[in-house]
Design an enzyme around this catalytic site. Structure first.
Site, short mmCIF file in Angstrom:
data_model
loop_
_atom_site.label_atom_id
_atom_site.label_comp_id
_atom_site.label_asym_id
_atom_site.label_seq_id
_atom_site.Cartn_x
_atom_site.Cartn_y
_atom_site.Cartn_z
N SER A 244 0.84 -1.19 0.00
CA SER A 244 0.00 0.00 0.00
C SER A 244 0.88 1.25 0.00
CB SER A 244 -0.97 -0.05 1.19
OG SER A 244 -2.00 0.89 1.05
N ASP A 470 -8.60 -4.41 -6.32
CA ASP A 470 -8.16 -3.67 -5.13
C ASP A 470 -8.97 -2.38 -4.98
OD1 ASP A 470 -6.67 -2.13 -3.20
OD2 ASP A 470 -4.95 -3.41 -3.62
N HIS A 500 -7.38 -5.93 -0.92
CA HIS A 500 -6.26 -5.00 -0.91
C HIS A 500 -4.97 -5.79 -0.81
CE1 HIS A 500 -4.24 -1.24 -0.49
NE2 HIS A 500 -3.98 -1.35 0.80
#
Length: 531
Positions: A244, A470, A500
């Protein structure tokens, strides 16, 4: 209620960069009428550290339980085979322009490699945010990365401003409860005034409690910290796993220190070419896509608890429920109620992982029956609130780091003007994310960039993984990151899935590709697709 492993995973992932209205910084506009101190992100050479700091020795000790700022809980349990987690602190310069000046401590954690004879070195993790505590997060996923521990010490850290590393502090627990109960999607002038006043009060609290640290918490300094960590760990190259926001941090590191990059993986990739407005719009589209997939799955099942024969009908029902909650919240947990904003937060939290879809279905059904406890618990996981009512500092750190990085500031007028585009991107999340554009308005520190430079000519190959489903870091970001890193550096891998990130999705194809690169140096062919 005790948080399930799947829900905890969603909560940890949910600190994705520029996620929610309380964390986003965005485009153009004034500084909210306050003077801004300059950012220090680019005022020093990337290598400006003292010899004393680069040669410091770490004192590894058994890990304590996480602090409140890290999220509370119990001390990490041993890994398979009985290996204990070890913790330490490393000194870094507060200001790299003054490497011999004031230092701060960064909290570290590691699990030694199982096969010391074939040990490659350390593998450093950053799990995102910005604002996630690596010291608290790595043990939660320790078994997921145990194959990598065959040849690496698994290492993570609390970046500056996070957890036990000079944590940024803003509001107290009671103030945060009130803040998250506030209407995050104002509909009239009075609500807009209240929203702006709350935002101003929150920023004032950040400056009062952590003003001296705010100029120094940006991503460039975090990347410099990682290179100092590399030296202190005794590694010639930085082997890195970023998830991320950790992909942006990894890209910035590669730009600053291309010759120091070892084997690196970027998973759930932030698009480095997007400004804050574009990134927030992309997230609105990403969460809408995840909601589309959730409601389509629900509509196709005979046992779905939510009304509606099609995905559109289920979403219309959800929108109706949120509208009812705006007018009249329902009982939540203890004396706390489930508001429209908290419900929207809870929905977003559950969309981070397909594993939490059943919880979302149950929570929506129960909220319709005037029991908002489960949706509120999902919102709490995203907001960093523990069961005892204490908040970690993940959202305070998220705001501080985002605002130290981004130059962009939105006025009230500019925010109103942007809302139609957000509503078009997502009828459910559009207003919610659109109002988040004002999170950095009035911040006391000027931002460093419009978009980060991640070009890394001369770097070793970096494996860049995009997940087509995602919600928080849309798939297109992986292609953009690979291109910006440069030809021969960015190696793109696609995972056709939900949630994710990809490595922890259960895909053996993704895991084999990543493990093959990190453990054996086998670089996958760019363009590889895992289904």
């Amino acid at each position: 209620m005790r948080t399930s492993p799947a829900l905890r995973a969603a909560a940890l992932a949910a600190t994705a960069t520029v996620l929610l209205p309380l964390t986003a910084c965005s485009d153009d506009g004034d500084d909210g009428g306050t003077g801004s101190r300059p950012s220090t992100a680019s005022t020093a050479s990337p290598t400006a550290t003292s010899k004393e700091l680069s040669s410091q020795k770490l004192d590894w000790q058994p890990c304590p339980a996480p602090s409140t700022a890290q999220g509370s809980g119990t001390a990490p349990t041993p890994l398979p085979g009985g290996a204990a987690w070890q913790c330490s602190f490393m000194d870094v310069p507060l200001d790299y322009a003054d490497p011999d000046g004031r230092t701060i401590e960064l909290a570290l954690i590691r699990a030694p490699a199982r096969n010391q004879d074939r040990r490659i070195g350390s593998l450093v993790f950053n799990f995102g945010g910005p604002g996630a505590s690596g010291v608290a997060t790595l043990p939660s996923f320790g078994t997921d990365y145990d194959s990598l521990r065959t040849r690496y010490d698994l290492v993570s850290f609390d970046p500056r401003g996070v957890g036990r590393s000079e944590a940024v502090q803003c509001a107290d627990d009671a103030e945060l409860d009130a803040r998250y109960e506030q209407d995050g999607t104002p509909d009239d002038a009075e609500e807009e005034k209240q929203f702006a006043e709350d935002q101003k009060s929150y920023i004032a609290a950040c400056e009062e409690n952590s003003g001296d640290e705010l100029p120094f918490v940006g991503t460039t300094n975090a990347a410099r910290d990682m290179d100092l960590l590399r030296q202190v760990l005794g590694d010639d190259k930085l082997n890195y796993f970023g998830i991320s926001y950790g992909t942006e941090l990894g890209g910035v590191y590669a730009h600053l220190y291309p010759r120091n990059v070892g084997r690196a993986v970027l998973d759930a990739v932030v698009d480095p070419t997007e400004n804050s407005l574009e990134s927030s719009l992309g997230q609105a589209e990403g969460f809408q896509l995840a909601l589309d997939n959730f409601t389509a799955d629900c509509a196709e099942r005979d046992d779905c608890k939510l009304p509606g024969a099609t995905s559109k009908e289920v979403q219309e029902w959800i929108a109706g429920l949120l509208a009812k909650l705006e007018k009249k919240p329902v009982p939540g947990l203890g004396e706390r109620e489930l508001t429209q904003t908290q419900a929207t937060t809870g929905i977003a939290s559950a969309l981070y992982s397909e594993e939490t879809w059943p919880l979302l279905e149950q929570g929506l059904d129960e909220a319709d029956g005037d029991n908002g406890g489960l949706l509120l618990a999902l919102a709490d996981s995203l907001n960093g609130r523990s069961e005892d009512g204490h908040y970690d500092n993940s959202n305070a750190a998220n705001t501080a780091i985002n605002c130290a990085d981004s130059k962009e500031r939105f006025s009230l007028e500019q925010t109103r003007k942007a809302l139609p585009e957000f509503r078009e991107a997502s009828p459910v999340f559009g207003d919610y994310l659109g109002w988040g554009l004002m999170a950095c308005t009035g911040w006391p520190v000027a931002g460093a960039w419009d978009t980060p430079d991640v070009s890394a000519p001369g770097s070793a190959p970096i494996l860049v993984i995009g997940n087509t489903g995602d919600p928080a870091t849309p798939y297109a970001g992986a292609k953009a990151m690979a291109a910006e890193l440069g030809k021969g550096v960015g190696i793109e891998l696609t995972y056709k899935g939900e949630g994710h990130g990809a490595y922890n999705s259960g895909s053996t194809c993704v895991q084999r590709a990543v493990d093959g690169y990190l453990l054996e140096g086998k670089v996958p062919k760019s363009g590889t697709v895992c289904e």
